[in-house]
Every structure is written in C-alpha cells, then in structure tokens.
Motif scaffolding. Structure first.
Motif, PDB file in Angstrom:
ATOM      1  N   PRO A 190      80.404  70.203  26.907  1.00 39.84           N
ATOM      2  CA  PRO A 190      81.392  70.188  27.995  1.00 39.84           C
ATOM      3  C   PRO A 190      81.506  68.852  28.728  1.00 39.84           C
ATOM      4  CG  PRO A 190      80.150  72.229  28.043  1.00 39.84           C
ATOM      5  CD  PRO A 190      79.487  71.362  27.012  1.00 39.84           C
ATOM      6  N   ASN A 191      80.522  67.974  28.582  1.00 37.22           N
ATOM      7  CA  ASN A 191      80.655  66.641  29.174  1.00 37.22           C
ATOM      8  C   ASN A 191      81.662  65.777  28.419  1.00 37.22           C
ATOM      9  OD1 ASN A 191      78.820  67.193  31.160  1.00 37.22           O
ATOM     10  ND2 ASN A 191      77.140  66.033  30.250  1.00 37.22           N
ATOM     11  N   LEU A 192      81.932  66.173  27.168  1.00 39.05           N
ATOM     12  CA  LEU A 192      82.825  65.373  26.331  1.00 39.05           C
ATOM     13  C   LEU A 192      84.237  65.953  26.235  1.00 39.05           C
ATOM     14  CD1 LEU A 192      80.455  64.523  23.325  1.00 39.05           C
ATOM     15  CD2 LEU A 192      80.966  63.109  25.333  1.00 39.05           C
ATOM     16  N   VAL A 193      84.345  67.270  26.288  1.00 45.37           N
ATOM     17  CA  VAL A 193      85.635  67.902  26.026  1.00 45.37           C
ATOM     18  C   VAL A 193      85.818  69.122  26.915  1.00 45.37           C
ATOM     19  CG1 VAL A 193      84.721  69.390  24.188  1.00 45.37           C
ATOM     20  CG2 VAL A 193      87.127  68.715  24.136  1.00 45.37           C
ATOM     21  N   HIS A 194      87.067  69.378  27.284  1.00 45.74           N
ATOM     22  CA  HIS A 194      87.388  70.599  28.018  1.00 45.74           C
ATOM     23  C   HIS A 194      87.365  71.783  27.049  1.00 45.74           C
ATOM     24  CE1 HIS A 194      88.572  68.648  31.797  1.00 45.74           C
ATOM     25  NE2 HIS A 194      89.146  67.712  31.065  1.00 45.74           N
ATOM     26  N   SER A 195      87.125  72.964  27.564  1.00 41.69           N
ATOM     27  CA  SER A 195      87.078  74.149  26.708  1.00 41.69           C
ATOM     28  C   SER A 195      88.459  74.460  26.143  1.00 41.69           C
ATOM     29  CB  SER A 195      86.534  75.355  27.480  1.00 41.69           C
ATOM     30  OG  SER A 195      87.293  75.586  28.646  1.00 41.69           O
ATOM     31  N   ASP A 196      88.475  74.882  24.889  1.00 40.43           N
ATOM     32  CA  ASP A 196      89.729  75.246  24.223  1.00 40.43           C
ATOM     33  C   ASP A 196      90.170  76.664  24.573  1.00 40.43           C
ATOM     34  OD1 ASP A 196      90.409  73.289  21.521  1.00 40.43           O
ATOM     35  OD2 ASP A 196      88.461  73.070  22.489  1.00 40.43           O
ATOM     36  N   TYR A 197      89.190  77.587  24.626  1.00 38.26           N
ATOM     37  CA  TYR A 197      89.535  78.999  24.710  1.00 38.26           C
ATOM     38  C   TYR A 197      88.866  79.707  25.881  1.00 38.26           C
ATOM     39  CZ  TYR A 197      91.100  78.348  19.873  1.00 38.26           C
ATOM     40  OH  TYR A 197      91.739  77.907  18.742  1.00 38.26           O
ATOM     41  N   ALA A 198      89.637  80.604  26.488  1.00 37.14           N
ATOM     42  CA  ALA A 198      89.080  81.642  27.350  1.00 37.14           C
ATOM     43  C   ALA A 198      88.990  82.883  26.478  1.00 37.14           C
ATOM     44  CB  ALA A 198      89.982  81.888  28.553  1.00 37.14           C
ATOM     45  N   VAL A 199      87.805  83.473  26.385  1.00 34.65           N
ATOM     46  CA  VAL A 199      87.541  84.517  25.400  1.00 34.65           C
ATOM     47  C   VAL A 199      87.371  85.872  26.077  1.00 34.65           C
ATOM     48  CG1 VAL A 199      86.031  85.246  23.513  1.00 34.65           C
ATOM     49  CG2 VAL A 199      86.367  82.797  23.969  1.00 34.65           C
TER      50      VAL A 199
ATOM     51  N   ALA B 273      96.721  70.837  22.374  1.00 36.37           N
ATOM     52  CA  ALA B 273      95.926  69.695  21.967  1.00 36.37           C
ATOM     53  C   ALA B 273      94.568  69.708  22.672  1.00 36.37           C
ATOM     54  CB  ALA B 273      96.668  68.401  22.296  1.00 36.37           C
ATOM     55  N   ARG B 274      93.531  69.308  21.944  1.00 34.25           N
ATOM     56  CA  ARG B 274      92.202  69.251  22.530  1.00 34.25           C
ATOM     57  C   ARG B 274      92.160  68.155  23.593  1.00 34.25           C
ATOM     58  NH1 ARG B 274      89.162  69.708  18.008  1.00 34.25           N
ATOM     59  NH2 ARG B 274      89.479  71.918  18.322  1.00 34.25           N
ATOM     60  N   LYS B 275      91.503  68.443  24.729  1.00 35.60           N
ATOM     61  CA  LYS B 275      91.461  67.521  25.848  1.00 35.60           C
ATOM     62  C   LYS B 275      90.082  66.871  25.949  1.00 35.60           C
ATOM     63  CE  LYS B 275      95.638  68.608  27.353  1.00 35.60           C
ATOM     64  NZ  LYS B 275      96.754  67.651  27.413  1.00 35.60           N
ATOM     65  N   TRP B 276      89.974  65.673  25.417  1.00 36.96           N
ATOM     66  CA  TRP B 276      88.726  64.929  25.542  1.00 36.96           C
ATOM     67  C   TRP B 276      88.640  64.333  26.938  1.00 36.96           C
ATOM     68  CZ3 TRP B 276      85.347  65.769  21.812  1.00 36.96           C
ATOM     69  CH2 TRP B 276      85.835  66.186  20.565  1.00 36.96           C
ATOM     70  N   LYS B 277      87.426  64.205  27.463  1.00 38.83           N
ATOM     71  CA  LYS B 277      87.259  63.846  28.865  1.00 38.83           C
ATOM     72  C   LYS B 277      87.206  62.346  29.119  1.00 38.83           C
ATOM     73  CE  LYS B 277      85.207  68.102  30.598  1.00 38.83           C
ATOM     74  NZ  LYS B 277      84.089  68.727  31.347  1.00 38.83           N
ATOM     75  N   ALA B 278      86.996  61.567  28.089  1.00 43.02           N
ATOM     76  CA  ALA B 278      86.905  60.123  28.286  1.00 43.02           C
ATOM     77  C   ALA B 278      87.242  59.416  26.985  1.00 43.02           C
ATOM     78  CB  ALA B 278      85.512  59.721  28.763  1.00 43.02           C
ATOM     79  N   LYS B 279      87.591  58.172  27.104  1.00 42.13           N
ATOM     80  CA  LYS B 279      87.864  57.367  25.923  1.00 42.13           C
ATOM     81  C   LYS B 279      86.590  57.249  25.086  1.00 42.13           C
ATOM     82  CE  LYS B 279      89.744  52.896  24.480  1.00 42.13           C
ATOM     83  NZ  LYS B 279      90.271  51.580  24.943  1.00 42.13           N
TER      84      LYS B 279
ATOM     85  N   VAL C 256      94.763  76.872  33.743  1.00 37.77           N
ATOM     86  CA  VAL C 256      93.536  76.099  33.505  1.00 37.77           C
ATOM     87  C   VAL C 256      93.541  75.452  32.121  1.00 37.77           C
ATOM     88  CG1 VAL C 256      92.136  77.422  35.121  1.00 37.77           C
ATOM     89  CG2 VAL C 256      92.332  78.206  32.761  1.00 37.77           C
ATOM     90  N   VAL C 257      94.712  75.427  31.485  1.00 36.73           N
ATOM     91  CA  VAL C 257      94.935  74.755  30.199  1.00 36.73           C
ATOM     92  C   VAL C 257      93.973  75.276  29.131  1.00 36.73           C
ATOM     93  CG1 VAL C 257      95.462  72.531  29.153  1.00 36.73           C
ATOM     94  CG2 VAL C 257      95.422  72.733  31.630  1.00 36.73           C
ATOM     95  N   LYS C 258      93.991  76.596  28.931  1.00 41.92           N
ATOM     96  CA  LYS C 258      93.187  77.208  27.889  1.00 41.92           C
ATOM     97  C   LYS C 258      94.045  78.207  27.102  1.00 41.92           C
ATOM     98  CE  LYS C 258      89.078  76.793  30.726  1.00 41.92           C
ATOM     99  NZ  LYS C 258      89.177  75.358  30.555  1.00 41.92           N
ATOM    100  N   THR C 259      93.653  78.439  25.871  1.00 38.01           N
ATOM    101  CA  THR C 259      94.294  79.455  25.057  1.00 38.01           C
ATOM    102  C   THR C 259      93.467  80.735  25.157  1.00 38.01           C
ATOM    103  OG1 THR C 259      95.174  77.821  23.502  1.00 38.01           O
ATOM    104  CG2 THR C 259      95.003  80.091  22.719  1.00 38.01           C
ATOM    105  N   LEU C 260      94.144  81.874  25.315  1.00 36.54           N
ATOM    106  CA  LEU C 260      93.433  83.142  25.376  1.00 36.54           C
ATOM    107  C   LEU C 260      93.069  83.587  23.959  1.00 36.54           C
ATOM    108  CD1 LEU C 260      92.430  85.637  26.920  1.00 36.54           C
ATOM    109  CD2 LEU C 260      94.739  86.596  26.698  1.00 36.54           C
ATOM    110  N   LEU C 261      91.788  83.809  23.745  1.00 40.74           N
ATOM    111  CA  LEU C 261      91.285  84.271  22.449  1.00 40.74           C
ATOM    112  C   LEU C 261      90.668  85.652  22.644  1.00 40.74           C
ATOM    113  CD1 LEU C 261      90.458  83.847  19.452  1.00 40.74           C
ATOM    114  CD2 LEU C 261      88.378  82.734  20.298  1.00 40.74           C
TER     115      LEU C 261
END
Length: 246
Positions: A152-161, A2-8, A191-196
């Motif tokens: 990046p101020n709004l959301v954590h990164s989804d992928y490590a590439v 799931a995508r991790k948003w940083k704030a409400k 670090v809660v990322k998916t490897l791409l």
C-alpha cells in the motif's frame, strides 16, 4: 480502472520486488525461527525479531503494535491472516492464552466460534492472497476487504471486496435491493475502487474442518456503476422531420 501508483518509480520498484518473493522470504524466516503466535480474542499476537518485523511490514501482514521491548516487535494479526500463515503457508504455530499449542482443527473451531462466517471469509482471503494480492480489512470503505496489487505504500488499492456466502443472499444480504447497490457503487466510485464480489460456493460440503476448503469454489464478479454520459453512442440520429418534408 487504471492502477494508481503513489509515486514516480513505484511501479518499477514493485516489479523488481514482487510480492510472491517477499512472502516466500517471510515464510522461510518464520519456519526457521519456529515462530509462535498467541491467541488473543479475535486476533493473534506475534512477537517478531528485527528481520521478521521487516518482512511482515513488506508483505503487509498484521498491524505493528507499539511496545517498550527493544529486542522484539509485536504484530497483531487478524484471524484470516493468522490462519493463512498457519494453515496455507505452514510457517506459524499458534498457542492459546494458556500457552498450549493448538492444532489446525482446534484453531478452526475457535475462529468459527468468534466469527460465524469465518470459513467463507477465509476462503475469500486466501483466494486473493494466493494470487499475491495484499488483502486488508475494508471496513473504512464499507467492504469486507480491500485488495492491493502490491504494498500500500506503493499503490492504491484496486478493489473493495464483498464476500457473498452461499445461501445468505447477495454479499450477505447487502446487495439485495437497488438502494444498497447504488450506495455501495457510489462509495466505491468516490474512493476510486472497483467493487469485487467474491461468491463462495460450498458445493454441498459443510465447514466441519479446514480441509473442506479444498471443495469450495470462488466466483469473481466486478460490479460497476453505469454512467449514462459515458455509455452514449455517437450522435448518429437522423433528422426525421427534414426527411419527411423532402
């Protein structure tokens, strides 16, 4: 994952201000001002006025460099970022340290001389940026890049590439053995990322000029760590001993 948003409210803010719109605004601003960057080793320095500095920050290009000038702000662009603005978006001209403008072919050769795998890395970078992902260096996570759906101020990164170059083995030789795969996946999980893994195929074309990129293809593969506890089937086993006794 799931995508991790940083704030409400961060998701709603991102939807209301899409990255594609921000990049178009930056492109327009840089074209109108005839922006010029200066080659400096393995990066490009760009002097930006207030509006452009704001847009560079929103689109997340480069790193802001603290300086004493009040009327201008300086940004340090990685080679992939600078070439993307110059070649793909055609909104940035780049000059050498001698102040002489460099054409695209000169830039291409210069950047290849600084980074042998630049053509493959640039293809991977532009592949993601053109899909409106924010792409940043990934060395802190043991990767080539990290990719964010929005700022990046709004959301954590989804992928490590990881970039896999044709003929160089899996991800430039980093995923050839099980211990490498296991370690990389554990790091991504931590670090809660998916490897791409982005595999770049040249399709028989060399890297003599940037136009060859049009013939390159990118294969996307996500790699995940199998967790036995999460992969078990429901316990539907039959009590063989009790059946036999009957």
């Amino acid at each position: 994952m799931a995508r991790k948003w940083k704030a409400k409210g961060a998701e709603a803010k991102a939807l209301a201000d899409p990255m594609s719109k921000i990049v178009l605004q930056l492109q327009s601003s840089l074209i109108q001002s005839e922006a010029r960057g200066i080659l400096c080793g393995c990066s490009v320095l760009l002097a930006a006025e207030e509006e452009q500095a704001h847009l560079l920050g929103r689109a997340y290009f480069g790193n802001h460099v603290i300086n004493a000038e009040k009327d201008k702000q300086w940004f340090q662009l990685d080679m992939e970022e600078a070439f993307f603005l110059c070649y793909s978006l055609k909104c940035l001209k780049i000059v050498g340290e001698d102040k002489r403008p460099k054409d695209v072919q000169e830039l291409w050769q210069y950047m290849k001389s600084k980074k042998a795998a630049f053509p493959d890395f640039y293809k991977a970078y532009s592949h993601l940026r053109l899909k409106n992902w924010v792409v940043r260096p990934g060395f802190k996570y043991g990767a080539d890049f990290v990719a964010y759906r929005h700022h990046p101020n709004l959301v954590h990164s989804d992928y490590a590439v990881l970039v896999s170059s044709e003929g160089d083995g899996e991800a430039n030789g980093r995923l050839r053995v099980w211990s490498d795969i296991h370690g990389t996946l554990r790091l991504c999980l931590g670090v809660v990322k998916t490897l791409l893994v982005l595999s770049i195929s040249k399709n028989g074309h060399d890297a003599a000029c940037p136009s060859c990129l049009e013939n390159y293809t990118v294969d996307e593969r996500t790699v995940s760590r199998w967790v036995p506890e999460q992969g078990r089937e429901d316990d539907t086993s039959v009590d063989v001993e009790s059946q036999v006794s009957q």
